[in-house]
Write an enzyme that holds these catalytic residues in place. Structure first.
Site, PDB file in Angstrom:
ATOM      1  N   THR A 125       0.818  -1.208   0.000  1.00 29.03           N
ATOM      2  CA  THR A 125       0.000   0.000   0.000  1.00 29.03           C
ATOM      3  C   THR A 125       0.858   1.268   0.000  1.00 29.03           C
ATOM      4  O   THR A 125       1.987   1.260   0.502  1.00 29.03           O
ATOM      5  CB  THR A 125      -0.910  -0.003   1.252  1.00 29.03           C
ATOM      6  OG1 THR A 125      -1.494   1.279   1.409  1.00 29.03           O
ATOM      7  CG2 THR A 125      -0.145  -0.322   2.527  1.00 29.03           C
ATOM      8  N   LYS A 154       2.212  -3.323   7.422  1.00 27.48           N
ATOM      9  CA  LYS A 154       2.439  -3.548   5.985  1.00 27.48           C
ATOM     10  C   LYS A 154       3.901  -3.237   5.637  1.00 27.48           C
ATOM     11  O   LYS A 154       4.531  -3.937   4.843  1.00 27.48           O
ATOM     12  CB  LYS A 154       1.499  -2.680   5.140  1.00 27.48           C
ATOM     13  CG  LYS A 154       0.028  -3.043   5.218  1.00 27.48           C
ATOM     14  CD  LYS A 154      -0.314  -4.417   4.627  1.00 27.48           C
ATOM     15  CE  LYS A 154      -0.217  -4.476   3.138  1.00 27.48           C
ATOM     16  NZ  LYS A 154      -0.722  -5.780   2.614  1.00 27.48           N
TER      17      LYS A 154
HETATM   18  P1  NAD Z   1     -10.105  -6.676   2.695  1.00 21.44           P
HETATM   19  O1  NAD Z   1     -10.037  -6.283   4.119  1.00 21.44           O
HETATM   20  O2  NAD Z   1     -11.338  -6.364   1.925  1.00 21.44           O
HETATM   21  O3  NAD Z   1      -9.890  -8.259   2.578  1.00 21.44           O
HETATM   22  C1  NAD Z   1      -8.881  -8.937   3.274  1.00 21.44           C
HETATM   23  C2  NAD Z   1      -9.120 -10.437   3.095  1.00 21.44           C
HETATM   24  O4  NAD Z   1      -8.073 -11.137   3.778  1.00 21.44           O
HETATM   25  C3  NAD Z   1     -10.451 -10.922   3.689  1.00 21.44           C
HETATM   26  O5  NAD Z   1     -11.115 -11.768   2.770  1.00 21.44           O
HETATM   27  C4  NAD Z   1     -10.025 -11.695   4.936  1.00 21.44           C
HETATM   28  O6  NAD Z   1     -10.923 -12.756   5.278  1.00 21.44           O
HETATM   29  C5  NAD Z   1      -8.655 -12.205   4.529  1.00 21.44           C
HETATM   30  N1  NAD Z   1      -7.797 -12.477   5.682  1.00 21.44           N
HETATM   31  C6  NAD Z   1      -7.551 -11.673   6.751  1.00 21.44           C
HETATM   32  N2  NAD Z   1      -6.726 -12.285   7.610  1.00 21.44           N
HETATM   33  C7  NAD Z   1      -6.422 -13.504   7.082  1.00 21.44           C
HETATM   34  C8  NAD Z   1      -5.595 -14.588   7.502  1.00 21.44           C
HETATM   35  N3  NAD Z   1      -4.916 -14.549   8.661  1.00 21.44           N
HETATM   36  N4  NAD Z   1      -5.504 -15.658   6.694  1.00 21.44           N
HETATM   37  C9  NAD Z   1      -6.188 -15.722   5.513  1.00 21.44           C
HETATM   38  N5  NAD Z   1      -7.000 -14.733   5.089  1.00 21.44           N
HETATM   39  C10 NAD Z   1      -7.109 -13.637   5.864  1.00 21.44           C
HETATM   40  O7  NAD Z   1      -8.813  -6.086   2.015  1.00 21.44           O
HETATM   41  P2  NAD Z   1      -8.630  -5.347   0.606  1.00 21.44           P
HETATM   42  O8  NAD Z   1      -9.066  -3.944   0.750  1.00 21.44           O
HETATM   43  O9  NAD Z   1      -9.190  -6.196  -0.445  1.00 21.44           O
HETATM   44  O10 NAD Z   1      -7.032  -5.342   0.520  1.00 21.44           O
HETATM   45  C11 NAD Z   1      -6.335  -6.455  -0.016  1.00 21.44           C
HETATM   46  C12 NAD Z   1      -4.847  -6.183   0.044  1.00 21.44           C
HETATM   47  O11 NAD Z   1      -4.544  -5.016  -0.724  1.00 21.44           O
HETATM   48  C13 NAD Z   1      -4.316  -5.915   1.452  1.00 21.44           C
HETATM   49  O12 NAD Z   1      -3.061  -6.542   1.565  1.00 21.44           O
HETATM   50  C14 NAD Z   1      -4.183  -4.404   1.515  1.00 21.44           C
HETATM   51  O13 NAD Z   1      -3.163  -4.010   2.394  1.00 21.44           O
HETATM   52  C15 NAD Z   1      -3.848  -4.066   0.074  1.00 21.44           C
HETATM   53  N6  NAD Z   1      -4.282  -2.731  -0.383  1.00 21.44           N
HETATM   54  C16 NAD Z   1      -5.580  -2.330  -0.242  1.00 21.44           C
HETATM   55  C17 NAD Z   1      -5.961  -1.088  -0.741  1.00 21.44           C
HETATM   56  C18 NAD Z   1      -7.379  -0.604  -0.629  1.00 21.44           C
HETATM   57  O14 NAD Z   1      -7.641   0.568  -0.940  1.00 21.44           O
HETATM   58  N7  NAD Z   1      -8.342  -1.410  -0.226  1.00 21.44           N
HETATM   59  C19 NAD Z   1      -5.019  -0.258  -1.346  1.00 21.44           C
HETATM   60  C20 NAD Z   1      -3.697  -0.699  -1.450  1.00 21.44           C
HETATM   61  C21 NAD Z   1      -3.340  -1.949  -0.981  1.00 21.44           C
HETATM   62  O1  DAU Z   2      -4.110   4.102   0.656  1.00 19.32           O
HETATM   63  C1  DAU Z   2      -4.375   2.726   0.578  1.00 19.32           C
HETATM   64  C2  DAU Z   2      -5.164   2.325   1.791  1.00 19.32           C
HETATM   65  O2  DAU Z   2      -6.486   2.837   1.606  1.00 19.32           O
HETATM   66  C3  DAU Z   2      -5.210   0.823   2.023  1.00 19.32           C
HETATM   67  O3  DAU Z   2      -3.913   0.369   2.275  1.00 19.32           O
HETATM   68  C4  DAU Z   2      -6.120   0.497   3.226  1.00 19.32           C
HETATM   69  O4  DAU Z   2      -6.226  -0.884   3.399  1.00 19.32           O
HETATM   70  C5  DAU Z   2      -7.486   1.083   2.948  1.00 19.32           C
HETATM   71  O5  DAU Z   2      -8.333   0.869   4.069  1.00 19.32           O
HETATM   72  C6  DAU Z   2      -7.385   2.580   2.660  1.00 19.32           C
HETATM   73  O6  DAU Z   2      -6.985   3.308   3.846  1.00 19.32           O
HETATM   74  P1  DAU Z   2      -7.655   4.713   4.214  1.00 19.32           P
HETATM   75  O7  DAU Z   2      -7.499   4.947   5.661  1.00 19.32           O
HETATM   76  O8  DAU Z   2      -7.183   5.771   3.291  1.00 19.32           O
HETATM   77  O9  DAU Z   2      -9.180   4.358   3.814  1.00 19.32           O
HETATM   78  P2  DAU Z   2     -10.558   4.681   4.528  1.00 19.32           P
HETATM   79  O10 DAU Z   2     -11.632   4.286   3.561  1.00 19.32           O
HETATM   80  O11 DAU Z   2     -10.641   4.166   5.906  1.00 19.32           O
HETATM   81  O12 DAU Z   2     -10.535   6.284   4.616  1.00 19.32           O
HETATM   82  C7  DAU Z   2     -10.371   7.086   3.464  1.00 19.32           C
HETATM   83  C8  DAU Z   2     -10.307   8.522   3.940  1.00 19.32           C
HETATM   84  O13 DAU Z   2     -11.600   8.897   4.462  1.00 19.32           O
HETATM   85  C9  DAU Z   2      -9.325   8.736   5.072  1.00 19.32           C
HETATM   86  O14 DAU Z   2      -8.741  10.030   4.944  1.00 19.32           O
HETATM   87  C10 DAU Z   2     -10.197   8.697   6.324  1.00 19.32           C
HETATM   88  C11 DAU Z   2     -11.501   9.277   5.834  1.00 19.32           C
HETATM   89  N1  DAU Z   2     -12.718   8.770   6.497  1.00 19.32           N
HETATM   90  C12 DAU Z   2     -12.868   7.431   6.599  1.00 19.32           C
HETATM   91  C13 DAU Z   2     -14.003   6.902   7.208  1.00 19.32           C
HETATM   92  C14 DAU Z   2     -14.170   5.409   7.349  1.00 19.32           C
HETATM   93  C15 DAU Z   2     -13.694   9.665   6.946  1.00 19.32           C
HETATM   94  O15 DAU Z   2     -13.534  10.891   6.812  1.00 19.32           O
HETATM   95  N2  DAU Z   2     -14.813   9.146   7.534  1.00 19.32           N
HETATM   96  C16 DAU Z   2     -15.008   7.801   7.684  1.00 19.32           C
HETATM   97  O16 DAU Z   2     -16.052   7.385   8.237  1.00 19.32           O
END
Ligand code: NAD
Ligand code: DAU
Length: 352
Positions: A125, A154
């Site tokens: 990330t 991470k």
């Molecule tokens: P998510 O939280 O939606 O899903 C995570 C998944 O991992 C779930 O299905 C959960 O059941 C599984 N999991 C958790 N712990 C586990 C364990 N111990 N063993 C096996 N499975 C397990 O996450 P996401 O938003 O899809 O993110 C996926 C990956 O991408 C993560 O590594 C996250 O750091 C990275 N990432 C996410 C974002 C984002 O914006 N969502 C951005 C950049 C990177």
């Molecule tokens: O940048 C990549 C990351 O993006 C991933 O690595 C993380 O797994 C993913 O959860 C996300 O992190 P953020 O903290 O940026 O995402 P989140 O959706 O929680 O929040 C986005 C922005 O919105 C952040 O500035 C916090 C703000 N926020 C979030 C929530 C849940 C609010 O203002 N109100 C809220 O209720």
């Protein structure tokens, strides 16, 4: 057939990636290892449950015996996505973050080393780089400076991957992506939380002054970047992935209100997240230049599609809210036992 292991394949990005791999690579079968924590949802893969190229294994990436058994059956590539991912939760309790994100990554790296894999994609990330001032962007050589327990876990995993490349020549690649949005995102994250609240005329909580900046990328563009890196990326490298799409949280909330025809008075400023990072922005020129990938889905179009998806999948949201989604595994498993469906079915427990 190439056997590809996707960890966390029932999560938001994982489920989109499994679907992408099966749709675009006829020669790939996916082993989906997911613990089904609160963030894992089998209903997100409902349309491919019956696909014989998808094998689901419910299990923990920190379970060394299980992970070794899976690798022993032959794995060509690992897409490692399983993680604890919500920053707010990491502030309440960092323990599961360290366990899954750090220890779990080490267990996978050990197995990949022991049994050999052609590629190990570690999905990380932008948050590992910390927070930016009003200008500039993170490059792949920006020093790591994580600010939340989530980001620190991470970053620790990234450093483990780096060390396995350096010490053991493991053919691993680290990808660092900015904020994703799109279908199947758990409604604790900002965009799905805002959409689902607005659909019910409930307030959208905006942390602090709402002027924090995130760089948004549609999840399908992220998946396309991951497979491009899988096919053409160089082992040992780090690739930034991002949308070149910086928005304040307030701008996003206002856009959603407009699109849904809701008053902006539903936006409520609430207490800030402790240690809240102010701004993220990714320099993605390396990925564009070396591998020819670029984001294709314009943010406003992608957000409109995402709004429509949540409108049309209220059942998915209700099942998440009621907790019903966590019973899908039992239902599927019992159903298969009762009907005697084959062991090749996607829901199965690994053989001992
Ligand atoms: P998510 O939280 O939606 O899903 C995570 C998944 O991992 C779930 O299905 C959960 O059941 C599984 N999991 C958790 N712990 C586990 C364990 N111990 N063993 C096996 N499975 C397990 O996450 P996401 O938003 O899809 O993110 C996926 C990956 O991408 C993560 O590594 C996250 O750091 C990275 N990432 C996410 C974002 C984002 O914006 N969502 C951005 C950049 C990177
Ligand atoms: O940048 C990549 C990351 O993006 C991933 O690595 C993380 O797994 C993913 O959860 C996300 O992190 P953020 O903290 O940026 O995402 P989140 O959706 O929680 O929040 C986005 C922005 O919105 C952040 O500035 C916090 C703000 N926020 C979030 C929530 C849940 C609010 O203002 N109100 C809220 O209720």
């Amino acid at each position: 057939m190439l056997r590809v292991l996707v960890t966390g394949g029932c999560g938001f990005i994982g489920s989109n990636l499994v679907r992408h791999l099966l749709a675009h690579y006829a020669n790939v079968s996916v082993v989906n290892l997911d613990l089904l924590t609160y963030a894992g949802n089998m209903a997100s893969l409902r349309d491919i449950w019956e696909d014989p190229r998808h094998q689901f294994i419910r299990g923990d990436i920190t379970d060394r015996d299980l992970v070794r058994r899976i690798f022993a059956e032959g794995i060509d590539t690992v897409f490692h996505l399983a993680a604890e991912t919500h920053v707010d939760r990491s502030i309440f309790d960092a323990t599961p973050f360290v366990r899954t994100n750090v220890l779990g990554t080490q267990v996978l790296l050990d197995a990949a080393r022991e049994f050999g894999v052609r590629r190990f994609l570690h999905v990380s990330t932008d948050e590992v780089y910390g927070s930016l001032g009003p200008t500039g962007a993170f490059t792949e050589t920006t020093p790591l400076a994580p600010n939340s327990p989530y980001a620190a876990s991470k970053a620790a995993a990234d450093l483990l991957v780096r060390s396995y490349v350096h010490t053991f020549d493991l053919p691993a690649i680290i990808t660092r992506c900015s904020n994703n949005y799109g279908p199947y995102q758990f409604p604790e994250k900002f965009i799905p939380l805002s959409i689902t609240h607005l659909l019910e005329d409930r307030p959208v909580p905006l942390y602090g002054d709402g002027l924090q900046v995130r760089d948004w990328l549609h999840v399908q563009d992220h998946c396309a970047a991951l497979v491009r890196i899988w096919e053409f990326g160089k082992p040992g490298e780090v690739y930034n992935i991002g949308g070149r799409c910086e928005k304040t949280n307030l701008e996003v909330a206002q856009f959603l209100c407009r699109e849904l025809g809701k008053p902006t008075s539903l936006i409520r400023f609430v207490a800030d997240r402790p240690g809240h990072d102010r701004r993220y922005a990714m320099d993605i020129s390396k990925l564009e230049r070396e591998l020819g990938w670029r984001p294709t889905i314009p943010f406003e179009e992608g957000l409109r599609q995402t709004i429509r998806w949540y409108q049309e999948h209220q059942d998915w949201v209700h099942q998440v809210r009621s907790g019903e989604y966590q019973r899908f595994y039992d239902w599927q498993y019992r159903d298969r036992l009762a009907t005697g469906r084959s062991a090749a079915a996607p829901v199965e427990t690994p053989s001992a």
